[in-house]
Design an enzyme around this catalytic site. Sequence first.
Site, short mmCIF file in Angstrom:
data_model
loop_
_atom_site.label_atom_id
_atom_site.label_comp_id
_atom_site.label_asym_id
_atom_site.label_seq_id
_atom_site.Cartn_x
_atom_site.Cartn_y
_atom_site.Cartn_z
N LYS A 184 -30.07 -7.64 49.80
CA LYS A 184 -30.31 -8.01 48.41
C LYS A 184 -29.04 -8.56 47.77
CE LYS A 184 -34.05 -4.68 47.80
NZ LYS A 184 -35.11 -5.69 47.62
N HIS A 242 -31.32 4.00 52.92
CA HIS A 242 -31.04 3.22 51.71
C HIS A 242 -30.04 3.91 50.79
CE1 HIS A 242 -34.19 0.78 53.10
NE2 HIS A 242 -35.20 1.28 52.43
N LYS A 342 -41.73 8.85 45.07
CA LYS A 342 -42.97 8.08 45.04
C LYS A 342 -43.74 8.43 43.75
CE LYS A 342 -43.11 6.21 49.29
NZ LYS A 342 -43.25 4.76 49.52
#
Length: 495
Positions: A184, A242, A342
Site C-alpha cells: 500500500k 499485518h 471483525k
Amino acid sequence: MAKEIAGAAIVIFGATGDLAKRKLSPALYHLAQKHRLPEELYIIGFARRDWTDEYFRDQLEAGLRDHSTSKIPPDQEVIENFTKNVKYLQSTFEDVSGYEKLKQFLTSLEIRQVIFYLATPPDEYETIIHNLGGSGINQLEKEVKIVIEKPFGTDLTTAVRLDSVLHSVFQEKQIYRIDHYLGKDTVQNILVLRFANGIFEPLWNRNYVDHVQILVAEDIGIGSRGAYYEKAGVIRDVFQNHLLQLLALTAMEAPSSFNADALRDEKVKVLSALRPLQEEQVKVNTFRAQYVSGVINGSRVPGYKDEGSVEPSSVAETLMAARLFVDNWRWAGVPFYLLSGKRLPKRITQIAIQFKQVPLSLFNWGNMAGTAPNVLLLNLQPDESITLTFGVKAPGPIDQIAPSMMKFDYQSEFGIEPPDAYERLLLDAFQGDAALFTRTDEVIAQWAFTQQIIDAWKTNGGKNLPVYEAGTWGPQGLEDFITRDNRKWKLPDDL
C-alpha cells in the site's frame, strides 16, 4: 522509469480460485495498461478444474472487469493484448505428471524469467514446492522465483518446517513472501514521511512520543471462512503478519540504503527488540473478545457462533488488543497498542502517533484540544491520507486552545486513486525487488513472538470470551485495557 523486463511467464497455482480472479487478474491488467509488463507475458493457470485455455482467458477478463479498482472502464485492446498468451493446465497439485507437462511448456518458451505464484490454500504449499523441486522446474535455465501468500505457517513449528521445505528447493533470493499491506502506498509513505522530512524524524522517539496505536478494523464477519477462522483467530490472521509488520515499519531505524536487505535488516531489529511476554505478562498485555449478533449499516448480522463451520463452544477471538514495548534506545518505555477485529463499525487501517503533552499550565487557558493535542494519523485504508492535529488559539476574546488539523489526501493531492497493493508487489516481483516482501528471519521472528501469546492463551484459556455486539467498537473490557494506562483508543468516531 521502471526497469525494462524481458519476456516472462507467471504460473498461477490455484488459478480457478478467488485470489486469482479478484486480485491477480486486475493487478496484471493495470500493469499492462501502464506498459509495465513485458509484451511477451505468458499467464499459465494450474488447477484441478476442467477448464480450457479459452475459459481461463474468459475468467481472467471477468475478474478484472468485476474487481478493477479503476473508475475507468477496462480497455478491450489492452485486455486482448494482456491475455493473448494464456495457457491452462489441468492437474491436481499432487500429480507429478502435471508438473512434467508444465516443465515441457516452460522449457519451450523463449523467456528470461518464470514466477510461480501460490494462490492456493496454505496446506497445499508443501506439496507444490516438493513437486516443483522433484520435477526439476526450479532448475530451469531461466530466472525462477516463487511468490507465497500468507499465512506462512500456522505456528512457529510449521513456519520453520515450511521455511525448511522452501529452502530445500529455492534460494532465499528467489522467495517472495507476500504481505499485501506492505504494497500500500501509504504504508510506504511511513518511511518517506519519517526519513525524507526533517521535521518528523527528530521527534520520532521516546522523548516526544507518548504512545503509538495501530488499528486494523473490518466491518465484515468471517463469512464462509469459519473452518479457517476457528484455527486462526485474529492472532494468526492479522496480528502475526499485518500488525507486527506495521509496528516494525513505524519503529525501525533508517536503513543504510533503500534496498531489500537494508530495509529488512532494520525491521528484524525491531522484531527482535520486542519485550518478551511470558504467561503473566500475556494476561496483562493482551485482550480478546468475540462478536455476537448486532447491526451494521442498518442490517442485523449473525454472531460468530452462528456462522457456518463454527463450534458452539468456540473461543476463537474475533477481536484482539495487545500492549507491546520495543526495548531499544529509541522506544524504551513507549507503549505500542495494537488492535484488530471483525464486525467493527467500519473498515479502516490507521496508525496514530500520539505526541507528549506540553506544560499547558503556562497558558492557564481552557483546553478544548484534549489531553495532548498533537497526533499524527496515517490512514492506510480505505481513504489513504495523513493528518496532523495540533492546538491553536480559538477565535474571539476567550482564551481557549482548540484542535485544528492539516491533512494530506492521496486522491485530492494527485487526482488519482493509489494503485492496488498487488499491482505494486507483482511489479516488484517481476523486477526482482524484494524490499516489500518479508524475509525468512522476519517471518520466524514474528512467529517466535506470537507463539508466546498463543501458548499462554492455551494454558490459561477459559471456556468463554468477552463478547461485543457486531457494529460496536468492542466490549467494556477493551476500553478498560487502555484506560488503566490513562489513555484512550483513537477510534475513527472520536477523531
